[in-house]
Design a protein around this motif. Structure first.
Motif, PDB file in Angstrom:
ATOM      1  N   LYS A 104       0.664  -1.189   0.026  1.00  8.59           N
ATOM      2  CA  LYS A 104       0.056  -0.003  -0.173  1.00  8.59           C
ATOM      3  C   LYS A 104       0.857   1.312   0.189  1.00  8.59           C
ATOM      4  CE  LYS A 104      -3.726  -2.502   1.493  1.00  8.59           C
ATOM      5  NZ  LYS A 104      -4.466  -3.195   0.446  1.00  8.59           N
ATOM      6  N   VAL A 105       0.419   2.447  -0.449  1.00  6.81           N
ATOM      7  CA  VAL A 105       0.711   3.755  -0.193  1.00  6.81           C
ATOM      8  C   VAL A 105      -0.044   4.473   0.381  1.00  6.81           C
ATOM      9  CG1 VAL A 105       2.150   3.751  -2.458  1.00  6.81           C
ATOM     10  CG2 VAL A 105      -0.103   4.499  -2.437  1.00  6.81           C
ATOM     11  N   VAL A 106       0.400   5.365   1.278  1.00  5.62           N
ATOM     12  CA  VAL A 106      -0.667   6.468   1.967  1.00  5.62           C
ATOM     13  C   VAL A 106      -1.027   7.571   1.003  1.00  5.62           C
ATOM     14  CG1 VAL A 106      -1.141   7.932   3.928  1.00  5.62           C
ATOM     15  CG2 VAL A 106       0.140   5.778   4.281  1.00  5.62           C
ATOM     16  N   THR A 107      -2.344   7.854   0.657  1.00 10.94           N
ATOM     17  CA  THR A 107      -2.440   8.966  -0.161  1.00 10.94           C
ATOM     18  C   THR A 107      -3.941   9.726   0.532  1.00 10.94           C
ATOM     19  OG1 THR A 107      -3.185   9.725  -2.254  1.00 10.94           O
ATOM     20  CG2 THR A 107      -4.291   7.619  -1.507  1.00 10.94           C
ATOM     21  N   ALA A 108      -3.797  10.994   0.037  1.00 10.13           N
ATOM     22  CA  ALA A 108      -4.605  12.016   0.506  1.00 10.13           C
ATOM     23  C   ALA A 108      -4.849  13.176  -0.510  1.00 10.13           C
ATOM     24  CB  ALA A 108      -4.265  12.374   2.025  1.00 10.13           C
ATOM     25  N   ASN A 109      -5.389  14.231  -0.056  1.00 10.50           N
ATOM     26  CA  ASN A 109      -5.703  15.380  -0.976  1.00 10.50           C
ATOM     27  C   ASN A 109      -5.124  16.541   0.025  1.00 10.50           C
ATOM     28  OD1 ASN A 109      -8.202  13.891  -2.206  1.00 10.50           O
ATOM     29  ND2 ASN A 109      -7.347  15.157  -3.639  1.00 10.50           N
ATOM     30  N   ALA A 110      -4.347  17.292  -0.686  1.00 14.16           N
ATOM     31  CA  ALA A 110      -3.537  18.612   0.017  1.00 14.16           C
ATOM     32  C   ALA A 110      -4.841  19.444   0.274  1.00 14.16           C
ATOM     33  CB  ALA A 110      -2.799  19.084  -0.582  1.00 14.16           C
ATOM     34  N   LEU A 111      -4.893  19.916   1.598  1.00 13.62           N
ATOM     35  CA  LEU A 111      -6.179  20.745   2.056  1.00 13.62           C
ATOM     36  C   LEU A 111      -6.252  22.175   1.082  1.00 13.62           C
ATOM     37  CD1 LEU A 111      -8.375  20.895   3.878  1.00 13.62           C
ATOM     38  CD2 LEU A 111      -6.876  21.823   5.563  1.00 13.62           C
ATOM     39  N   ASP A 156       5.781   9.781   1.887  1.00 16.56           N
ATOM     40  CA  ASP A 156       7.028   9.248   1.438  1.00 16.56           C
ATOM     41  C   ASP A 156       7.607   8.556   2.837  1.00 16.56           C
ATOM     42  OD1 ASP A 156       8.394  11.423   3.018  1.00 16.56           O
ATOM     43  OD2 ASP A 156       9.273  12.224   1.431  1.00 16.56           O
ATOM     44  N   ALA A 157       8.882   8.116   2.801  1.00 19.71           N
ATOM     45  CA  ALA A 157       9.475   7.354   3.747  1.00 19.71           C
ATOM     46  C   ALA A 157       9.754   8.022   4.966  1.00 19.71           C
ATOM     47  CB  ALA A 157      10.668   6.306   3.244  1.00 19.71           C
ATOM     48  N   ASN A 158       9.873   9.324   4.642  1.00 19.79           N
ATOM     49  CA  ASN A 158      10.331  10.351   5.749  1.00 19.79           C
ATOM     50  C   ASN A 158       9.320  11.043   6.430  1.00 19.79           C
ATOM     51  OD1 ASN A 158      13.245   9.883   5.306  1.00 19.79           O
ATOM     52  ND2 ASN A 158      12.958  11.609   3.578  1.00 19.79           N
ATOM     53  N   GLY A 159       8.141  10.490   6.075  1.00 17.56           N
ATOM     54  CA  GLY A 159       6.716  11.225   6.658  1.00 17.56           C
ATOM     55  C   GLY A 159       6.371  12.529   6.009  1.00 17.56           C
ATOM     56  N   THR A 160       6.990  12.777   4.891  1.00 16.36           N
ATOM     57  CA  THR A 160       6.579  14.219   4.412  1.00 16.36           C
ATOM     58  C   THR A 160       5.645  13.697   2.888  1.00 16.36           C
ATOM     59  OG1 THR A 160       8.818  14.760   4.802  1.00 16.36           O
ATOM     60  CG2 THR A 160       7.692  15.929   2.969  1.00 16.36           C
ATOM     61  N   LEU A 199      -0.567   5.417   8.272  1.00 16.82           N
ATOM     62  CA  LEU A 199      -1.981   6.001   7.902  1.00 16.82           C
ATOM     63  C   LEU A 199      -2.307   6.866   9.403  1.00 16.82           C
ATOM     64  CD1 LEU A 199      -4.441   6.643   6.273  1.00 16.82           C
ATOM     65  CD2 LEU A 199      -5.301   4.464   7.017  1.00 16.82           C
ATOM     66  N   ALA A 200      -2.069   6.030  10.481  1.00 15.62           N
ATOM     67  CA  ALA A 200      -2.593   6.792  11.571  1.00 15.62           C
ATOM     68  C   ALA A 200      -1.821   8.083  11.831  1.00 15.62           C
ATOM     69  CB  ALA A 200      -2.454   5.825  12.978  1.00 15.62           C
ATOM     70  N   THR A 201      -0.616   7.943  11.601  1.00 10.82           N
ATOM     71  CA  THR A 201       0.428   9.296  11.618  1.00 10.82           C
ATOM     72  C   THR A 201      -0.046  10.399  10.767  1.00 10.82           C
ATOM     73  OG1 THR A 201       2.055   7.951  12.511  1.00 10.82           O
ATOM     74  CG2 THR A 201       2.595  10.218  11.540  1.00 10.82           C
ATOM     75  N   ALA A 202      -0.377   9.851   9.551  1.00 12.34           N
ATOM     76  CA  ALA A 202      -0.645  11.040   8.395  1.00 12.34           C
ATOM     77  C   ALA A 202      -2.096  11.627   8.683  1.00 12.34           C
ATOM     78  CB  ALA A 202      -0.774  10.333   6.950  1.00 12.34           C
ATOM     79  N   ALA A 203      -3.087  11.002   9.495  1.00 13.90           N
ATOM     80  CA  ALA A 203      -4.247  11.311   9.595  1.00 13.90           C
ATOM     81  C   ALA A 203      -4.178  12.438  10.576  1.00 13.90           C
ATOM     82  CB  ALA A 203      -5.135  10.142  10.076  1.00 13.90           C
ATOM     83  N   LYS A 204      -3.253  12.679  11.366  1.00 20.72           N
ATOM     84  CA  LYS A 204      -3.163  13.609  12.368  1.00 20.72           C
ATOM     85  C   LYS A 204      -2.816  15.036  11.769  1.00 20.72           C
ATOM     86  CE  LYS A 204      -1.929  10.240  16.132  1.00 20.72           C
ATOM     87  NZ  LYS A 204      -1.010   9.843  16.854  1.00 20.72           N
ATOM     88  N   ASP A 205      -2.102  14.912  10.612  1.00 20.27           N
ATOM     89  CA  ASP A 205      -1.651  15.902   9.678  1.00 20.27           C
ATOM     90  C   ASP A 205      -2.824  16.740   9.364  1.00 20.27           C
ATOM     91  OD1 ASP A 205      -0.745  17.957   8.370  1.00 20.27           O
ATOM     92  OD2 ASP A 205       0.505  16.653   7.156  1.00 20.27           O
ATOM     93  N   GLY A 206      -2.997  18.123  10.036  1.00 19.68           N
ATOM     94  CA  GLY A 206      -3.983  19.090   9.468  1.00 19.68           C
ATOM     95  C   GLY A 206      -3.755  19.821   8.146  1.00 19.68           C
ATOM     96  N   MET A 207      -2.851  19.567   7.427  1.00 18.44           N
ATOM     97  CA  MET A 207      -2.823  19.983   6.038  1.00 18.44           C
ATOM     98  C   MET A 207      -3.190  19.000   4.984  1.00 18.44           C
ATOM     99  SD  MET A 207      -1.836  22.986   6.674  1.00 18.44           S
ATOM    100  CE  MET A 207      -1.702  23.561   5.151  1.00 18.44           C
TER     101      MET A 207
END
Length: 102
Positions: free
Chosen positions: A8-15, A24-28, A49-57
């Motif tokens: 899997k990859v973690v994907t989203a939309n930039a707010l 990416d591998a660095n959490g960016t 995914l859990a870490t990424a979901a906390k990002d407000g951007m």
């Protein structure tokens, strides 16, 4: 019986911009699928995914199936292939600049 895990990859939309983004591998967050981290086990993927979901951007983070390609992760489903090229209503953004990771 549970299905076997697939990479899997973690994907989203930039707010702010609405662009499709990948973790990416660095959490960016990056805009090219080829630069995304490919998670090969469920535990690591869920933690990312859990870490990424906390990002407000970003908004709508989820895990998308992918395979390892010659230049990084490649989508396994047409939806993800379609998302990485940008909006389809007219040529703009990634389609104009040639930045689509196709």
């Amino acid at each position: 019986m549970a299905r076997p895990f697939t990479p899997k990859v973690v994907t989203a939309n930039a707010l702010l911009e609405g662009d499709v983004i990948y973790l990416d591998a660095n959490g960016t967050w990056v805009r090219a699928l080829g630069d995304a981290a490919l998670y090969k086990d469920a535990e690591t993927a869920e933690a990312a995914l859990a870490t990424a979901a906390k990002d407000g951007m970003q908004v709508g983070a989820y895990l998308a199936d992918a395979i390892e390609g010659a230049t990084g992760p490649e989508p396994t489903h047409f939806r993800e292939d379609f998302r990485r090229t940008g909006p389809s209503n007219y040529a703009h953004g990634k389609q104009v600049t040639g930045a689509a990771d196709v």
